[in-house]
Design an enzyme around this catalytic site. Structure first.
Site, PDB file in Angstrom:
ATOM      1  N   GLY B  15       0.946  -1.350   0.016  1.00  0.00           N
ATOM      2  CA  GLY B  15       0.021  -0.093  -0.007  1.00  0.00           C
ATOM      3  C   GLY B  15       0.740   1.229  -0.010  1.00  0.00           C
ATOM      4  O   GLY B  15       1.915   1.336   0.613  1.00  0.00           O
ATOM      5  N   ARG B  76       0.857  -5.401  -6.457  1.00  0.00           N
ATOM      6  CA  ARG B  76       1.160  -6.681  -5.926  1.00  0.00           C
ATOM      7  C   ARG B  76       1.704  -7.480  -7.047  1.00  0.00           C
ATOM      8  O   ARG B  76       1.339  -7.484  -8.073  1.00  0.00           O
ATOM      9  CB  ARG B  76      -0.299  -7.361  -5.563  1.00  0.00           C
ATOM     10  CG  ARG B  76      -1.021  -6.556  -4.418  1.00  0.00           C
ATOM     11  CD  ARG B  76      -1.209  -7.372  -3.081  1.00  0.00           C
ATOM     12  NE  ARG B  76      -1.603  -6.635  -1.980  1.00  0.00           N
ATOM     13  CZ  ARG B  76      -2.883  -6.401  -1.780  1.00  0.00           C
ATOM     14  NH1 ARG B  76      -3.665  -7.030  -2.540  1.00  0.00           N
ATOM     15  NH2 ARG B  76      -3.003  -5.472  -0.599  1.00  0.00           N
ATOM     16  N   ASP B 107       5.575  -4.940   6.211  1.00  0.00           N
ATOM     17  CA  ASP B 107       6.157  -6.129   6.398  1.00  0.00           C
ATOM     18  C   ASP B 107       6.101  -7.363   5.363  1.00  0.00           C
ATOM     19  O   ASP B 107       6.834  -8.125   5.276  1.00  0.00           O
ATOM     20  CB  ASP B 107       5.899  -6.900   7.765  1.00  0.00           C
ATOM     21  CG  ASP B 107       4.428  -6.599   8.215  1.00  0.00           C
ATOM     22  OD1 ASP B 107       3.651  -6.553   7.014  1.00  0.00           O
ATOM     23  OD2 ASP B 107       3.930  -6.564   9.112  1.00  0.00           O
ATOM     24  N   THR B 130       4.139   2.672   5.483  1.00  0.00           N
ATOM     25  CA  THR B 130       2.799   2.484   5.621  1.00  0.00           C
ATOM     26  C   THR B 130       2.094   3.353   6.654  1.00  0.00           C
ATOM     27  O   THR B 130       2.880   3.528   7.656  1.00  0.00           O
ATOM     28  CB  THR B 130       2.625   0.944   6.118  1.00  0.00           C
ATOM     29  OG1 THR B 130       1.180   0.456   6.593  1.00  0.00           O
ATOM     30  CG2 THR B 130       3.580   0.808   7.185  1.00  0.00           C
ATOM     31  N   ASP B 132      -0.248   2.628   8.815  1.00  0.00           N
ATOM     32  CA  ASP B 132      -0.727   1.757   9.859  1.00  0.00           C
ATOM     33  C   ASP B 132       0.122   1.902  11.155  1.00  0.00           C
ATOM     34  O   ASP B 132      -0.407   1.521  12.361  1.00  0.00           O
ATOM     35  CB  ASP B 132      -1.060   0.473   9.431  1.00  0.00           C
ATOM     36  CG  ASP B 132      -2.115   0.288   8.382  1.00  0.00           C
ATOM     37  OD1 ASP B 132      -2.960   1.268   8.262  1.00  0.00           O
ATOM     38  OD2 ASP B 132      -2.207  -0.905   7.774  1.00  0.00           O
ATOM     39  N   ASP B 134       2.230  -0.250  11.908  1.00  0.00           N
ATOM     40  CA  ASP B 134       2.329  -1.730  12.603  1.00  0.00           C
ATOM     41  C   ASP B 134       3.628  -2.300  12.335  1.00  0.00           C
ATOM     42  O   ASP B 134       3.423  -3.582  12.143  1.00  0.00           O
ATOM     43  CB  ASP B 134       0.993  -2.473  12.004  1.00  0.00           C
ATOM     44  CG  ASP B 134       1.175  -2.613  10.443  1.00  0.00           C
ATOM     45  OD1 ASP B 134       1.858  -1.905   9.824  1.00  0.00           O
ATOM     46  OD2 ASP B 134       0.337  -3.333   9.870  1.00  0.00           O
ATOM     47  N   ARG B 176      -6.146  -2.508  10.136  1.00  0.00           N
ATOM     48  CA  ARG B 176      -6.792  -3.681  10.435  1.00  0.00           C
ATOM     49  C   ARG B 176      -6.411  -4.413  11.328  1.00  0.00           C
ATOM     50  O   ARG B 176      -7.004  -5.071  12.296  1.00  0.00           O
ATOM     51  CB  ARG B 176      -6.480  -4.587   8.908  1.00  0.00           C
ATOM     52  CG  ARG B 176      -7.666  -5.651   8.838  1.00  0.00           C
ATOM     53  CD  ARG B 176      -7.380  -6.042   7.260  1.00  0.00           C
ATOM     54  NE  ARG B 176      -7.799  -5.123   6.182  1.00  0.00           N
ATOM     55  CZ  ARG B 176      -9.079  -4.911   6.010  1.00  0.00           C
ATOM     56  NH1 ARG B 176     -10.149  -5.447   6.452  1.00  0.00           N
ATOM     57  NH2 ARG B 176      -9.429  -3.800   5.078  1.00  0.00           N
TER      58      ARG B 176
END
Lengths: 328, 328, 328, 328
Positions: B15, B76, B107, B130, B132, B134, B176
């Site tokens: 992303g 992708r 990741d 990213t 996020d 995360d 998410r």
């Protein structure tokens, strides 16, 4: 200016829109300028019924010109749809010594104002406040210009990710019955296609258009869609339809939602609100009633409320053509 | 600095996130500073397989530091998950004379880099990109700070309309598996409640909290919800649940969606991207491989890729407590 | 549409303004739509003299609609003020096969276009691009609406600090000969006083007004001042004058400067640019020359270049009155 | 938590900064959470002397987390620099039943707090609020992150016009004694050169750098300059110097000014303010005094006020190097 009115009430009704606070401020200050008292009514017509009033002077509206929403709040009122409710509202106004009413809102709110005037004779004046720009008698409603910028800035962000991933995005914007937001933001954001209730593009033409886009070398696409079911399918159904017919596309949906209603008003909306507030109060003081103030040909003007309610705000056909040319 | 590397490739994968362009710029310019050639790979690993390369010098990255998305695009790649695909990618890099690879992504992208290194021995270095946040081994991923501001600005707009109408809004934000965005924007936007995957609040406690809110005099409420089903119900189910149990509330939902991924990066993200790009290239030139560059305790540092992939980025419990206190 | 023109050149000249890129995009795409070739001229008239051209197609203007500045760049050209310079420019255009010219700029740029047309007969069409809105024949110039929002957002920030410290701020905005920006942003930002070249307020009235402000309970004040010396004193002299006469005030100055010229264009400016570009190209294809396209009464229209150059864009007196009332 | 404190006062002092309101909100709500009364003091120390207090509860700080400036206002107080003034202030606090004081401000404000504590024994706790980030004991002061974004957005706009005209711009940013803002926004905005008080670049090196820039193909340049005279020349003198030595450059100056102090705080500043407010109140309730709360290594922590006042906040040398590499 013959002026027998000594106290005016102002309220906001229906969906809120950026610029409503600037309009409240203008109404309050124009009253003060003419030595007329002003009270604010909270929560629209419901607040009139519930006696939810507040005296307002020039200082009580400071630092609100740049705020979204409405400090007077807004609400739906079922009671105001009944004769009893309206009677109670009128009694309350009378007790407050209120002699005229300024209603900031959309055509639903204006309909209420007109009935209220017919029943009780109190002068009413409307100021068009809604992001949808769907009101006859004004080229711009309060909040519309701000909403256009909010939407375009959001789509600019979506385009960043769309073009990074070669994706197709359906972006749903507000405007249930009117495609003004979709059409203008579609052009402004450089959308590849625009779906509005006023024009039935048809799904096949959408597919054709997307295919042409792809062939012409565009690797990502934005389609702006006006909410509402008048284009046959909602935005999620459109996604499914395109995915079935153009499996090579990675299709995503974004529903911009209520953020379109908020935010600090644009300079245009603040100036327009200031102008309309002055005109609304001064028109009342000149003995006028049952009008909506608006902007036509860059001039502040009056339109009979009845026309404003019944008339419809047409899409500019020139813009449809501009949109077509721009997506070549 | 012993330097046998004379050509480095850089790609973005997964992303997209604001700051990726600033990181590409930094990698390219740091290469130039050390007289190392640099090529960009389009569309992530897939572009490596398809020989989609571009020589990049200091001027080819001008005017991109402030742009969202990624000029190298991202995609992708199923082929890169196969041995054949990776072999083709390696052959292509070798033909270009590329001796090391910088991967900007999350990741998933780092896992690909690690396997690629194990199979072909080419030095790899990861830069965490990213929204996020995360990823283990860095307090901030690229794009996270920008996304926080984008979300908070959107919720500020939603609050305008929420408080004008005394409404309850469920606002779904990205994240998410990690509640970083929800937790920080929930505090930043003054949300009445925050639902994140790391903490099971339970629906009853949500109701209790909303009732307390109402009793304490709050007339409108914002609940920020992290996407994903880990909290049992999605945002539309939450709406239904609350409407059933608190019929006095007018509940609305807003899903912020992909606009959170775009936009001009914040100053923090631009500076972080510049720092990480320098560190990534210079670490390669120092002979290091299989690390992720990151920020810990305000200092740029290295974490073995393997740890970055396996470790998880924990929510700060202090923030949960701050959130609780702020909603009193 | 009778169409003997097969190649059109487009350039930007004078001070840059947001929306110029959107206008370039529109000119290029409208040419493509009508199967007319289009070339861009870099650095305005100087680029014409120096043969600085670039073929442009629909894809070469992608992703510029939302960018400030001008991708074709702009420059002053002393050479173009000489007959020799213009002759060279014409020869170069002829060698390129160019048969008509679209000039995006202000009245200085239009004057050049008119002379060029008189001398060499090449059809010219003007698109008004300047943030100052000081051009006759259009209610809005490109960049004006964007600049209004940029200024209002900056003053909103200044007001935060002004009201935290009970300070008086003089804020200088652009508009050397025209007070449009000052008047509209002054109203939009809720300024206590507005100084524009069109209206000589006089320093004593300024003092009176500030004193009234203070007495009415305002603890901080913003005065918006149009740049230029037509109001007698510059913004720093105003500060000194007020400090001498009202020592109780802590007076500060802020000169907003060139940031007013930049930034991503507003939706309005993007749509206007798109409309004007279509009209400019199609008017040329219809055989017209020596006009400026503009917006009057919300409709795209043509004004003879000569009138656009000689006429002046008047301040709306109604706005002066609105401003007065709002500062009560 | 042993808690003998039952009433806390909070004030803002010195230059205002975005996030101060969020800190006030946090202090007030944390007090309420712990059943401690809270009063706000208007206009800093001067308000303490003049008995300008207001009881504050959780609802009195609603809708301020996103506002710039300070609702408690700020002011300089000459009286507080005298023993008599401070004595009066203390008497007033005692009459209100106030047992501890939270001061949001910079090191000047902390010095006042420390003296006040020494003289009267009342527990004091400092929260660092200033855009300059020039306080020892915290990696970030409130308002700093917001100011970075404000500056970078302004320079992005200036770059639009700089690159359209091939100009050199000197942009002056705030930070009299500390180059944090200049260094970070210089990197973030992609400036070609950065002049800060901590590093004497020297005018000749500036010229060399600009010449190298020009030779490397850059057609426009931004130089970010920290205000203050520590770099030998102010921004207008720099302009003259460069124009004399590089007459081919069209040099402009932009002084960003007080808009840097305002604006809605970034998410980071809102969250930081919330965290620091909790820590300040809870530290007082734990019996601590004479500390500043701050953020070090992403953790909220305490630093003795004395150290915070005497220590200085160093520029990160790594950033100077990153800046050098980025401008290749």
């Amino acid at each position: 200016m013959t002026n027998k009115i000594s106290k005016i009430a102002v309220l906001t009704s229906g969906g809120d829109a950026p610029g409503m606070n600037a309009a409240i401020r203008s109404v309050v200050r124009t009253c003060a300028y003419h030595n007329v008292e002003c009270i604010g009514v909270y929560r629209g017509y419901q607040g009139m019924i519930e006696n939810d009033f507040k005296e307002m002077g020039p200082r009580s509206v400071k630092d609100i010109i740049n705020k979204g929403g409405t400090v007077l709040k807004s609400a739906r009122s079922k009671e105001f749809m009944t004769v009893e409710g309206r009677k109670q509202a009128y009694e309350n106004l009378k007790n407050q010594g209120v002699q005229a009413l300024v209603v900031i809102g959309g055509d639903g709110s204006f309909t209420g104002a007109e009935i209220f005037n017919k029943e009780f004779g109190i002068p009413v004046m409307g100021i068009p406040g809604t992001i949808d720009n769907d009101i006859y008698g004004t080229s711009h409603t309060l909040g519309y210009d701000t909403a256009l910028n909010t939407v375009v800035e959001a789509i600019d962000k979506i385009r960043d990710t769309a073009s990074s991933h070669n994706r197709l995005f359906f972006v749903e914007v507000m405007g249930r019955d009117a495609g003004h937001i979709a059409l203008n933001t579609g052009i402004g954001a450089g959308a590849e296609e625009i779906l509005i209730p006023e024009e039935d593009l048809g799904l096949e033409r959408l597919l054709d258009s997307l295919k042409r886009s792809k062939e012409s070398g565009k690797s990502s696409s934005i389609v702006v869609v006006a909410e509402g079911d008048k284009i046959g399918k909602n935005v999620f159904e459109l996604k499914e339809y395109v995915e079935e017919n153009m499996p090579e596309y990675d299709v995503r949906v974004s529903v911009l939602g209520h953020m379109q209603r908020g935010g600090s008003p644009s300079c245009f909306d603040r100036v327009l609100a200031s102008r309309l507030g002055v005109k609304a109060v001064e028109s009342i003081l000149e003995g006028k009633t049952n009008y909506m103030v608006g902007l036509l040909n860059d001039k502040v003007c009056l339109t009979p409320l009845e026309q404003a309610i019944k008339g419809s705000s047409e899409i500019d056909k020139e813009l449809l053509r501009v949109s077509d040319i721009m997506t070549i």
